[in-house]
Design a protein around this motif. Structure first.
Motif, mmCIF file in Angstrom:
data_model
loop_
_atom_site.group_PDB
_atom_site.id
_atom_site.type_symbol
_atom_site.label_atom_id
_atom_site.label_comp_id
_atom_site.label_asym_id
_atom_site.label_seq_id
_atom_site.Cartn_x
_atom_site.Cartn_y
_atom_site.Cartn_z
ATOM 1 N N GLU A 140 30.349 29.706 40.330
ATOM 2 C CA GLU A 140 30.329 28.808 41.636
ATOM 3 C C GLU A 140 28.352 28.278 41.719
ATOM 4 O O GLU A 140 29.171 27.305 42.751
ATOM 5 N N TYR A 157 31.924 38.307 46.979
ATOM 6 C CA TYR A 157 33.290 37.322 45.889
ATOM 7 C C TYR A 157 33.796 38.805 46.040
ATOM 8 O O TYR A 157 33.975 39.708 45.403
ATOM 9 N N PRO A 158 35.720 37.390 45.811
ATOM 10 C CA PRO A 158 35.835 36.909 45.889
ATOM 11 C C PRO A 158 36.525 36.019 47.219
ATOM 12 O O PRO A 158 36.986 34.350 47.594
#
Length: 521
Positions: free
Chosen positions: A253, A199-200
């Motif tokens: 997420e 991430y990201p």
């Protein structure tokens, strides 16, 4: 052969040779991966393995060129007479990288800058695959901004850089590899290194994949399982730097993924997959629901996110997260819930966890939803699985404690009291069933059962020594009735009309004595 190290090296070389040249022999691949996985269990075994030259070579060269078994299209190119399903074949990749991950935790010092280059080199094959997928998905429109009608019109969209089947194979391969790797990263440093890589740059990619392939179970099932692994705080590995919002980003997420499942996949399977096709119905609907329930539980019990922050900043993530649970309740029949053991256990485990975290939410659900849960709790008490019975006890004890405390503080909502009143008969039936279980059954978990039992008696106190007592005495001989009546009268001796922990402990002693008196008679 000079020593055991040389013997082990020969053995490992043979395993790698099988993986390099035996792609057409699925049984050999399955046994080889299983053997390699077994070798990596145990600290002493891993310590010896990582010293071997073949292992060191593999750590630096685990590419699909060296191991065709890892090629994204290997699943599609399986022999026609293969006795492994597509899912079983591709899941071997998860097992394989789980074994690899156990060696990495020993080999790499994730808190040492000197190993950063080696870690980056190891992750480079994954980086290359994910980078390619990122480029491919740039051709797709932003589906999240489309309304349902516009999205339906885009179903036939085909990218030019790869076919949908090829994209599907790439996603399944990388997601299974990463899940296996993540499952072995049990230290805080190792997990943080993995998450920072993920991430990201790449994690949003899998949400796009879930959105695009919402109707393909071979895609959304592995994605959901990967997120379940990613959100599992095993051995307290999800400890992030206090200056970084990593925990909240991970939860956001995950919430977005579950929201996609709720609004796209669940809606699709509810309208297209018939219940009569048992195998397809389970794999397309019930199996992902089981995984979703597990994700909900791991997030709630992970203790790495303060959920109040989302409400404070008007972020809908947590509300959407809870709404997934409601959607599952409204789409799963009770007959299905108790017909599939994995679904049953996942549901009651979540109910137990949710009761500890958000009992106010459960208590104030609408009447039908509250009744659905209470009816499943009533049936759960009849289960032979002690874990399910314990979950029912925890839920009921927590709920009744919340009711009595709210009533004492005059803060009970009208909806809460309406739920209690509407299902008064069901609460009474649960009380009778629990007491009958103590009287007639072995009741190994009497300590756990005693907790909600006190609340149920206080809730039905006006009827306990009249109607309920007569119901319990019915069918016994006069001598037995006299003993049972006395034991029931003594049940509340010295017990206050509160649900304080000390009072519950005293009641537990009375219940134990009650059971002893009944058995001796």
């Amino acid at each position: 052969i000079a020593d055991e190290e040389q013997l082990l090296s020969i053995f490992v070389k043979k395993l790698f040779t099988n993986l390099q040249y035996s792609i057409i022999t699925d049984k050999l691949i399955e046994r080889t991966v299983g053997c390699f996985n077994d070798l990596t269990h145990g600290y002493q075994s891993v310590r010896k393995l990582v010293k071997l030259d073949p292992i060191q070579y593999f750590i630096n060269n685990h590419t699909q060129d060296l191991f065709p078994f890892l090629h994204p299209t290997s699943t599609l190119n399986r022999p026609q007479n293969s006795n492994l399903t597509v899912s079983s074949w591709s899941s071997l990749r998860t097992t394989f990288y789980s074994a690899v991950g156990r060696m990495l935790v020993y080999e790499f010092r994730y808190d040492d800058d000197d190993d950063d280059d080696r870690i980056e080199a190891f992750m480079s094959p994954f980086t290359n695959h994910c980078t390619r997928l990122v480029q491919i998905f740039k051709e797709f429109p932003d589906f999240s901004s489309l309304n349902p009608g516009q999205f339906a019109a885009m179903i036939q969209f085909n990218p030019t850089s790869a076919s949908l089947d090829e994209i599907q194979s790439l996603i399944i391969g990388i997601i299974r590899d990463l899940r296996g790797l993540c499952s072995s990263l049990l230290s805080k440093q190792a997990y943080n290194s993995f998450f920072n890589w993920l991430y990201p740059s790449y994690l949003p990619l899998f949400l796009k994949a879930a959105y695009v392939f919402y109707d393909r179970k071979d895609v959304y099932n592995p994605i959901l399982k990967f997120f379940h692994e990613l959100t599992s705080n095993r051995q307290e590995r999800l400890v992030f730097d206090s200056t970084k919002p990593s925990a909240y980003l991970l939860f956001r997420e995950t919430s977005n993924l579950l929201y996609i499942f709720q609004t796209k996949t669940l809606l699709h399977v509810n309208t297209t997959i018939p219940e009569t096709d048992g195998n397809l119905f389970y794999k397309s609907k019930l199996k992902p629901i089981v995984t979703c329930l597990k994700i909900l539980q791991t997030c709630l019990m992970g203790n790495y996110v303060n959920f109040g922050v989302f409400q404070l900043y008007s972020d809908p993530c947590f509300d959407n997260f809870l709404q997934v649970f409601i959607s599952i309740l409204t789409t799963v029949k009770k007959s299905h819930l108790f017909s599939y053991p994995k679904l049953t256990l996942a549901y009651f485990s979540l109910i137990e966890t949710l009761a500890g975290v958000k009992i106010d939410y459960l208590a104030n659900l609408s009447g039908p939803l509250f009744g659905y849960i209470l009816e499943t709790i009533s049936e759960g008490f009849l289960s032979h699985e002690q874990a399910i019975q314990n979950a029912c006890c925890v839920y009921l004890d927590t709920f009744l404690t919340y009711v009595f405390r709210s009533a004492k503080k005059h803060s009970a909502s009208a909806n809460l009291m309406a739920n209690v009143q509407e299902y008064e008969g069901l609460f009474r039936q649960i009380l009778v069933n629990l007491l009958n279980g103590i009287i007639y059954s072995e009741c190994k978990n009497i300590y756990t059962v005693s907790k909600p039992l006190l609340g149920l008696i206080l809730l039905n106190e006006n009827n306990f020594f009249t109607e309920i007592k007569q119901q319990l005495l019915y069918g016994h001989t006069q001598a037995k009735q006299a003993i049972l009546s006395t034991a029931l009268d003594n049940l509340m001796a010295g017990i206050d009309r509160t649900l304080k922990e000390s009072n519950k402990e005293n009641f537990t002693q009375n219940i134990t004595q009650f059971r002893s008196d009944i058995q001796e008679s």
